[in-house]
Design an enzyme around this catalytic site. Structure first.
Site, PDB file in Angstrom:
ATOM      1  N   CYS A   1       0.832  -1.209   0.000  1.00 13.05           N
ATOM      2  CA  CYS A   1       0.000   0.000   0.000  1.00 13.05           C
ATOM      3  C   CYS A   1       0.864   1.256   0.000  1.00 13.05           C
ATOM      4  O   CYS A   1       1.331   1.694   1.054  1.00 13.05           O
ATOM      5  CB  CYS A   1      -0.943  -0.006   1.207  1.00 13.05           C
ATOM      6  SG  CYS A   1      -2.016   1.436   1.254  1.00 13.05           S
TER       7      CYS A   1
ATOM      8  N   CYS B   1      -0.590   4.152   2.029  1.00  9.17           N
ATOM      9  CA  CYS B   1      -0.428   4.023   3.487  1.00  9.17           C
ATOM     10  C   CYS B   1       1.025   4.273   3.917  1.00  9.17           C
ATOM     11  O   CYS B   1       1.275   4.917   4.932  1.00  9.17           O
ATOM     12  CB  CYS B   1      -0.796   2.615   3.973  1.00  9.17           C
ATOM     13  SG  CYS B   1      -2.229   1.880   3.182  1.00  9.17           S
ATOM     14  N   ASP B   2       1.991   3.747   3.150  1.00  9.97           N
ATOM     15  CA  ASP B   2       3.371   3.686   3.645  1.00  9.97           C
ATOM     16  C   ASP B   2       4.368   4.576   2.892  1.00  9.97           C
ATOM     17  O   ASP B   2       5.508   4.709   3.332  1.00  9.97           O
ATOM     18  CB  ASP B   2       3.874   2.231   3.563  1.00  9.97           C
ATOM     19  CG  ASP B   2       3.024   1.287   4.407  1.00  9.97           C
ATOM     20  OD1 ASP B   2       2.503   1.747   5.438  1.00  9.97           O
ATOM     21  OD2 ASP B   2       2.876   0.121   4.027  1.00  9.97           O
TER      22      ASP B   2
END
Ligand code: NAP
Length: 308
Positions: free
Chosen positions: A135, A138-139
């Protein structure tokens, strides 16, 4: 006798559209979503191919918009409640919920979507969350000014690589062939981006590190030459698998977990419909997911009229 006419499992574009159409058909309908509304759109930065919008839409805005529209017509939404089992009762179904509870329904529409496929190479599981990610949204921000690798050559790999160039110093795209699978317009953007370096005709063998990623060992598929690419993060985008554990034993599925329901969304379990990315289909996009949702709701309505 039944709690609901229709139970929808999954709050992505397919499930929410099924909810909109079922509610407008005046079917008593509930939708269960264990996580974020919007499914994969929730972690997609921008959507620029949803017809009718000349400016890109923030992916995270789509779920709440679909949800608000469906609720306006009476859809009941239960977020953070997950269906863990579907029991056919002939007629109808019992749906067991987590953390607790159960409901009965005349029909079920499953729109649980997909999950990212894994590579199954050494280091992948061990360093998941410590440099191995599925992701970018997300990261990505953890990799400011660092070098990272993205594995894959499809839309997801290339779009997410472009997103990652906002943070990373360099993004290596490691792809097993010399031609990408992604849409041409996305490819063009990647080729024009100075931070992206393509490592074509290479496969990853092993993710190297201990408590965090230090690199990825890769092999040239034509020459067999192996080398270590020093990176701090590895993002894996090698396709999808159907999120269909819930349907095991209920209906057939292929070896990647996709349900062989046709365009009519009808499965081989009467009263159970499969909509969106979970279905075997040639193109997984928001537009094809919403189409499935509408069809599934109409099929559920027809099934109820014929059987109850
Ligand atoms: P995809 O289109 O199936 O592409 C998967 C890529 O991974 C392919 O390039 C494939 O190589 C490669 N691959 C597969 N197994 C591999 C392995 N074991 N080792 C190395 N490489 C491997 O999947 P996707 O890009 O994840 O997209 C999935 C669906 O979501 C598609 O329908 C796509 O259109 C849609 N989508 C996603 C996004 C997004 O998430 N940002 C955006 C738009 C659309 P080959 O090309 O050689 O097969």
């Amino acid at each position: 006798m039944f709690d609901y006419d229709v139970v929808i499992i999954g709050g992505g574009p397919a499930g929410l559209t099924a909810g909109l159409y079922a509610s407008r058909a005046r079917l008593n309908t509930v939708l269960f979503e264990g996580m974020m509304m919007g499914g994969q759109t929730a972690s997609t930065e921008m959507v620029e191919n949803y017809p009718g919008f000349t400016e890109p839409l923030a992916g995270s805005s789509m779920g709440p918009l679909f949800e608000a529209q469906a609720k306006k017509f009476g859809l009941e939404v239960r977020q953070f409640q997950q269906a863990t089992r579907i029991i056919p009762k002939n007629p109808g179904f019992e749906i067991i919920l987590s953390p607790d509870g159960q409901v009965s329904a005349k029909t079920v529409i499953v729109a649980t979507g997909t999950q990212w496929a894994t590579l199954g190479i050494p280091g992948e599981q061990e360093m998941k969350g410590a440099g191995v990610s599925y992701c970018a949204t997300c990261d990505g921000a953890f990799y400011r000014d660092l070098d990272i690798a993205v594995i894959g050559g499809g839309n997801a790999a290339i779009e997410e690589s472009l997103f990652l160039t906002r943070f990373a110093r360099k993004v290596y795209i490691i792809h097993r062939r010399d031609a990408l699978r992604a849409e041409k317009i996305i490819q063009e953007r990647a080729f024009a981006n100075e931070k992206i370096e393509f490592v074509l005709n290479h496969v990853p063998l092993r993710i190297v590190g201990d408590s965090e990623v230090k690199g990825v060992e890769i092999k040239q598929v034509k020459t067999g030459e192996e080398r270590l690419l020093a990176v701090s993060g590895v993002f894996i985008y090698v396709g999808m698998r159907g999120k269909s554990e819930l349907l095991e034993g209920l209906t057939s599925m292929d070896d990647r977990g996709f349900i062989p329901a046709g365009e009519d969304t009808i499965t081989d379990c009467p009263g159970l419909f499969a909509a969106g990315d979970i279905r075997q289909k040639p193109l997984r996009q928001i537009v094809t997911a919403v189409a499935d949702g509408a069809v599934a709701a109409v099929q559920a309505e027809k099934f109820i009229e014929a059987n109850f």
